[in-house]
Design a protein around this motif. Structure first.
Motif, PDB file in Angstrom:
ATOM      1  N   PRO A 173       0.808  -1.227   0.000  1.00 32.75           N
ATOM      2  CA  PRO A 173       0.000   0.000   0.000  1.00 32.75           C
ATOM      3  C   PRO A 173       0.838   1.272   0.000  1.00 32.75           C
ATOM      4  O   PRO A 173       2.036   1.252   0.297  1.00 32.75           O
ATOM      5  CB  PRO A 173      -0.817  -0.125   1.283  1.00 32.75           C
ATOM      6  N   LEU A 174       0.187   2.376  -0.315  1.00 30.39           N
ATOM      7  CA  LEU A 174       0.818   3.693  -0.226  1.00 30.39           C
ATOM      8  C   LEU A 174       1.425   3.871   1.160  1.00 30.39           C
ATOM      9  O   LEU A 174       0.788   3.595   2.171  1.00 30.39           O
ATOM     10  CB  LEU A 174      -0.234   4.780  -0.474  1.00 30.39           C
ATOM     11  N   GLY A 175       2.682   4.312   1.197  1.00 31.13           N
ATOM     12  CA  GLY A 175       3.356   4.553   2.467  1.00 31.13           C
ATOM     13  C   GLY A 175       4.036   3.343   3.066  1.00 31.13           C
ATOM     14  O   GLY A 175       4.711   3.461   4.094  1.00 31.13           O
ATOM     15  N   ALA A 176       3.887   2.165   2.448  1.00 30.91           N
ATOM     16  CA  ALA A 176       4.512   0.959   3.002  1.00 30.91           C
ATOM     17  C   ALA A 176       6.030   1.069   2.948  1.00 30.91           C
ATOM     18  O   ALA A 176       6.602   1.589   1.989  1.00 30.91           O
ATOM     19  CB  ALA A 176       4.044  -0.270   2.238  1.00 30.91           C
ATOM     20  N   VAL A 232       6.699   3.510  -0.382  1.00 34.32           N
ATOM     21  CA  VAL A 232       5.906   3.466  -1.609  1.00 34.32           C
ATOM     22  C   VAL A 232       5.119   4.764  -1.761  1.00 34.32           C
ATOM     23  O   VAL A 232       4.367   5.158  -0.860  1.00 34.32           O
ATOM     24  CB  VAL A 232       4.944   2.263  -1.587  1.00 34.32           C
ATOM     25  N   TYR A 233       5.297   5.444  -2.894  1.00 32.19           N
ATOM     26  CA  TYR A 233       4.560   6.683  -3.132  1.00 32.19           C
ATOM     27  C   TYR A 233       3.693   6.637  -4.390  1.00 32.19           C
ATOM     28  O   TYR A 233       2.871   7.530  -4.619  1.00 32.19           O
ATOM     29  CB  TYR A 233       5.514   7.880  -3.204  1.00 32.19           C
ATOM     30  N   ALA A 251       2.233  10.711   5.623  1.00 32.04           N
ATOM     31  CA  ALA A 251       1.073  10.460   6.481  1.00 32.04           C
ATOM     32  C   ALA A 251       0.668   8.986   6.429  1.00 32.04           C
ATOM     33  O   ALA A 251       0.384   8.368   7.458  1.00 32.04           O
ATOM     34  CB  ALA A 251      -0.091  11.358   6.064  1.00 32.04           C
ATOM     35  N   ALA A 252       0.652   8.419   5.237  1.00 34.65           N
ATOM     36  CA  ALA A 252       0.308   7.001   5.095  1.00 34.65           C
ATOM     37  C   ALA A 252       1.332   6.122   5.793  1.00 34.65           C
ATOM     38  O   ALA A 252       0.978   5.140   6.458  1.00 34.65           O
ATOM     39  CB  ALA A 252       0.207   6.636   3.616  1.00 34.65           C
ATOM     40  N   ALA A 253       2.607   6.473   5.653  1.00 30.54           N
ATOM     41  CA  ALA A 253       3.670   5.690   6.301  1.00 30.54           C
ATOM     42  C   ALA A 253       3.531   5.731   7.820  1.00 30.54           C
ATOM     43  O   ALA A 253       3.725   4.717   8.504  1.00 30.54           O
ATOM     44  CB  ALA A 253       5.041   6.230   5.883  1.00 30.54           C
ATOM     45  N   ARG A 257      -4.234  13.943   8.875  1.00 35.40           N
ATOM     46  CA  ARG A 257      -4.180  12.662   8.182  1.00 35.40           C
ATOM     47  C   ARG A 257      -3.580  11.533   9.032  1.00 35.40           C
ATOM     48  O   ARG A 257      -3.766  10.361   8.693  1.00 35.40           O
ATOM     49  CB  ARG A 257      -3.367  12.800   6.889  1.00 35.40           C
ATOM     50  N   ILE A 258      -2.871  11.881  10.093  1.00 29.38           N
ATOM     51  CA  ILE A 258      -2.253  10.817  10.885  1.00 29.38           C
ATOM     52  C   ILE A 258      -2.972  10.578  12.205  1.00 29.38           C
ATOM     53  O   ILE A 258      -2.579   9.686  12.961  1.00 29.38           O
ATOM     54  CB  ILE A 258      -0.758  11.123  11.166  1.00 29.38           C
TER      55      ILE A 258
END
Length: 203
Positions: A31-34, A51-52, A159-161, A200-201
């Motif tokens: 996934p995004l941010g992994a 991952v972006y 934020a995803a990470a 977002r976090i």
């Protein structure tokens, strides 16, 4: 470094600041941010990336996927059923993902700056497990790299990470508070951007 025997992809392009990998399974990118780790030439080393970008398209250069959900004869097949009806899609389509480089392993130590060399093309890529994510996030030097790297969605990627890292942390709230303070220090002169990331976090 924890052993990760399951390879999810291989590097197909690499620069000093990022790498792109092709997933071995169609539609199965992390996934995004992994946090992912590409194997370095040194068997004991690795290059870390977040991952972006994730994309799926034709394996052929310049090719494009064609509509499969409705035929000219009026037959309709949608979504997952298309893949069941057309198992050949796994041979003509490819899922790829790009990762911004945020660190590397040097003699067993994680360094959160650019490695001397990017990962070699065709070398393996692994998705980091909980233990490795926890270990990597003991430091936050990579925040600056992601936030100020041009041409990538740095705010969304970080934020995803952090959402993923918080789930792996022993104390999710404490981790997010520490991360929020680090981001605030980096973006102290850009309140709107800072608040957008913090929203977002939040758990």
């Amino acid at each position: 470094m924890p052993e990760m025997p399951v390879r999810i992809a291989e590097v197909i392009e690499a620069t000093s600041t990022e790498f792109t990998a092709a997933a071995y399974e169609l539609l199965q990118a992390p996934p995004l941010g992994a946090l992912v780790r590409a194997q370095a030439r040194d068997e004991r080393g690795g290059v870390y990336g977040l991952v972006y970008d994730i994309r799926t398209g034709s394996r052929d250069a310049g090719g494009r996927a064609v509509v499969r959900g409705r035929t000219y004869a009026g037959r309709e097949v949608y979504d997952a059923d298309i893949y069941h009806e057309h198992p050949d899609l796994a041979e003509v389509l490819q899922t790829e993902f790009s990762a911004v480089i945020v660190g590397f392993v040097d003699d067993g130590r994680i360094c959160q700056f650019l490695p001397p060399q990017p990962p070699p093309v065709h070398y393996s890529v692994y998705e980091c497990d909980i233990e490795e994510v926890q270990r990597f996030n003991q430091a936050t030097d990579y925040f600056r790299t992601v936030l100020f790297m041009p041409h990538i969605p740095g705010d969304e990627t970080l934020a995803a990470a952090l959402r993923l890292a918080a789930r792996a942390a022993s104390d999710e709230r404490a981790f997010l508070v520490r991360a929020g303070r680090e981001i605030a220090a980096l973006l102290h002169d850009d309140y709107d951007r800072l608040m957008a990331i913090l929203r977002r976090i939040r758990p």
